[in-house]
Design an enzyme around this catalytic site. Sequence first.
Site, PDB file in Angstrom:
ATOM      1  N   ASP A 183     -14.324  -6.871  -8.673  1.00  0.00           N
ATOM      2  CA  ASP A 183     -14.534  -7.658  -7.446  1.00  0.00           C
ATOM      3  C   ASP A 183     -15.874  -8.373  -7.572  1.00  0.00           C
ATOM      4  O   ASP A 183     -16.900  -7.723  -7.812  1.00  0.00           O
ATOM      5  CB  ASP A 183     -14.528  -6.722  -6.225  1.00  0.00           C
ATOM      6  CG  ASP A 183     -14.589  -7.497  -4.919  1.00  0.00           C
ATOM      7  OD1 ASP A 183     -15.495  -8.351  -4.768  1.00  0.00           O
ATOM      8  OD2 ASP A 183     -13.738  -7.254  -4.043  1.00  0.00           O
ATOM      9  N   GLU A 231      -1.692   0.393  -8.888  1.00  0.00           N
ATOM     10  CA  GLU A 231      -3.139   0.232  -8.754  1.00  0.00           C
ATOM     11  C   GLU A 231      -3.812   1.485  -8.212  1.00  0.00           C
ATOM     12  O   GLU A 231      -3.323   2.110  -7.281  1.00  0.00           O
ATOM     13  CB  GLU A 231      -3.409  -0.961  -7.818  1.00  0.00           C
ATOM     14  CG  GLU A 231      -4.874  -1.227  -7.525  1.00  0.00           C
ATOM     15  CD  GLU A 231      -5.066  -2.509  -6.728  1.00  0.00           C
ATOM     16  OE1 GLU A 231      -4.266  -3.456  -6.907  1.00  0.00           O
ATOM     17  OE2 GLU A 231      -6.006  -2.578  -5.921  1.00  0.00           O
ATOM     18  N   HIS A 278     -10.162  -8.462  -7.904  1.00  0.00           N
ATOM     19  CA  HIS A 278      -9.943  -7.896  -6.570  1.00  0.00           C
ATOM     20  C   HIS A 278     -10.625  -8.801  -5.551  1.00  0.00           C
ATOM     21  O   HIS A 278     -11.786  -9.179  -5.726  1.00  0.00           O
ATOM     22  CB  HIS A 278     -10.554  -6.499  -6.517  1.00  0.00           C
ATOM     23  CG  HIS A 278     -10.543  -5.868  -5.161  1.00  0.00           C
ATOM     24  ND1 HIS A 278     -11.651  -5.829  -4.346  1.00  0.00           N
ATOM     25  CD2 HIS A 278      -9.552  -5.255  -4.470  1.00  0.00           C
ATOM     26  CE1 HIS A 278     -11.338  -5.204  -3.212  1.00  0.00           C
ATOM     27  NE2 HIS A 278     -10.068  -4.843  -3.254  1.00  0.00           N
ATOM     28  N   GLU A 315      -5.645 -12.281  -6.204  1.00  0.00           N
ATOM     29  CA  GLU A 315      -5.284 -11.422  -5.071  1.00  0.00           C
ATOM     30  C   GLU A 315      -5.573 -12.219  -3.805  1.00  0.00           C
ATOM     31  O   GLU A 315      -6.734 -12.543  -3.511  1.00  0.00           O
ATOM     32  CB  GLU A 315      -6.080 -10.114  -5.083  1.00  0.00           C
ATOM     33  CG  GLU A 315      -5.790  -9.285  -3.845  1.00  0.00           C
ATOM     34  CD  GLU A 315      -6.235  -7.834  -3.937  1.00  0.00           C
ATOM     35  OE1 GLU A 315      -7.162  -7.532  -4.715  1.00  0.00           O
ATOM     36  OE2 GLU A 315      -5.638  -7.008  -3.218  1.00  0.00           O
ATOM     37  N   GLU A 346     -11.797  -2.202  -8.774  1.00  0.00           N
ATOM     38  CA  GLU A 346     -12.581  -2.677  -7.622  1.00  0.00           C
ATOM     39  C   GLU A 346     -13.753  -1.754  -7.328  1.00  0.00           C
ATOM     40  O   GLU A 346     -14.675  -2.146  -6.621  1.00  0.00           O
ATOM     41  CB  GLU A 346     -11.675  -2.830  -6.389  1.00  0.00           C
ATOM     42  CG  GLU A 346     -11.128  -1.530  -5.862  1.00  0.00           C
ATOM     43  CD  GLU A 346     -10.113  -1.738  -4.738  1.00  0.00           C
ATOM     44  OE1 GLU A 346      -8.961  -2.089  -5.055  1.00  0.00           O
ATOM     45  OE2 GLU A 346     -10.463  -1.552  -3.576  1.00  0.00           O
ATOM     46  N   LYS A 378       0.836  -1.200   0.000  1.00  0.00           N
ATOM     47  CA  LYS A 378       0.000   0.000   0.000  1.00  0.00           C
ATOM     48  C   LYS A 378       0.870   1.249   0.000  1.00  0.00           C
ATOM     49  O   LYS A 378       1.849   1.336   0.767  1.00  0.00           O
ATOM     50  CB  LYS A 378      -0.882   0.014   1.259  1.00  0.00           C
ATOM     51  CG  LYS A 378      -1.864  -1.129   1.321  1.00  0.00           C
ATOM     52  CD  LYS A 378      -2.928  -1.004   0.254  1.00  0.00           C
ATOM     53  CE  LYS A 378      -4.039  -2.027   0.409  1.00  0.00           C
ATOM     54  NZ  LYS A 378      -5.031  -1.922  -0.667  1.00  0.00           N
ATOM     55  N   ASP A 388      -0.352  -0.337  -4.532  1.00  0.00           N
ATOM     56  CA  ASP A 388      -1.760   0.092  -4.572  1.00  0.00           C
ATOM     57  C   ASP A 388      -1.906   1.405  -3.817  1.00  0.00           C
ATOM     58  O   ASP A 388      -1.661   1.475  -2.612  1.00  0.00           O
ATOM     59  CB  ASP A 388      -2.600  -1.008  -3.915  1.00  0.00           C
ATOM     60  CG  ASP A 388      -4.089  -0.697  -3.905  1.00  0.00           C
ATOM     61  OD1 ASP A 388      -4.492   0.348  -4.461  1.00  0.00           O
ATOM     62  OD2 ASP A 388      -4.845  -1.510  -3.343  1.00  0.00           O
TER      63      ASP A 388
HETATM   64 CA    CA Z   1      -6.962  -2.135  -4.030  1.00  0.00          CA
END
Ligand code: CA
Length: 381
Positions: free
Chosen positions: A280, A231, A307, A334, A257, A170, A205
């Site tokens: 997702d 991402e 996702h 993922e 997502e 992240k 991401d």
């Molecule tokens: Ca994400």
Amino acid sequence: MAIETVEAIPLRRDLGERFANAQKWIDSREYCLVRVVDESGTEGWGECWGPVAGNREVIEEYVGPWLRGRDPQAVESIHDDLRYRLRSSYHSYVPVSALSGVDIALWDLKGKRLGTSVARLLGGHTRSEVRAYATGHFWPDVDSFEAVRESVVAEAEGHVDAGFDALKNKIGLERIFPDRGRAADVELVRSIREAVGDDVRLMTDANHAYDPGDARWVGERLADLDVHFFEEPVVPRDKRGYARLNEALEVSLAGGECWAFLDEFDECLDRGCVDYLQPDVTSAGGLTTMRRVADLARARNAGLYPHVFGSAVALAASLQLLATLPDVPEPMLEFDRTPNPIREDLAVSPIRNSGTTVPIRDEPGLGIEIDRDVLSAFRTD
Ligand code: CA
């Protein structure tokens, strides 16, 4: 054999330690599962994205009464009718997560009724296992960037020790450490790269943390660190911004997502927003939308990395779709590695990685059996 029961089941678990991404602190995990049962007693399980509130009300008060008595085999016509009905009732807002949960449950039920896996219903298995990337590397509740970096790097090394050769972290740390700015994000990814070496595939991401200028600045530096994809650099609604960045940057963009239904993914691919789509299953419109998007991605030669940040139901459903995808571009799962007993324990036989891959089951429906004791333990209503 008509649909007899439609039930929304809320699950919740407080986490021992909260963690953050660029958008929020996460201190609990909460899911709204869907259970659909037909007259023969065959049941299907689905899962909605987001908090329980909203999903439960839409399913119990609106969708359930409409769904009861319908033929559960008509999954796609139910999907399309439901989209229309929810849109006409809620105006511009489509409770797409409720639709997704119902859709997944209907596919599971159909597979169980026919004694076949959902993957076979979706076109058949092209693989029996899929490469998985370890997702996690959220930020712990600590005082300094250095402490975050130490935690994230240690986590990355742990995933490599557990057999993974692909990781996602992240970025967007400016929200928590404003004085460090965007440079901290590049420094964090560089530290992970230095710790795990050049043979591990790294992805990052931003959870739409950046304005377009910062996104370009960070993206230019991510290419030097051999990042496989960048991402959600900017807000999901800024499709023009996505397209400009994806054109300008060497690193590939990924996203999806927060997008839903075939037409939105079609628009994003048409504009060149991303190289890799990330729908997702619990929020894009269930397995029906996932299969339609998979066909679209195949036609456009776009990658598809679903996702996944849900319970064992979302994970199992995503695997059934992944089973059917072509080899090129190679799909990836993922694989959420954050501590989460609902995800780990909800299936009687938990879904685990075997080295770099996760096996895909060829059993009726989604291929999982829900553990009723675990369901009761986490049930919150
Ligand atoms: Ca994400």
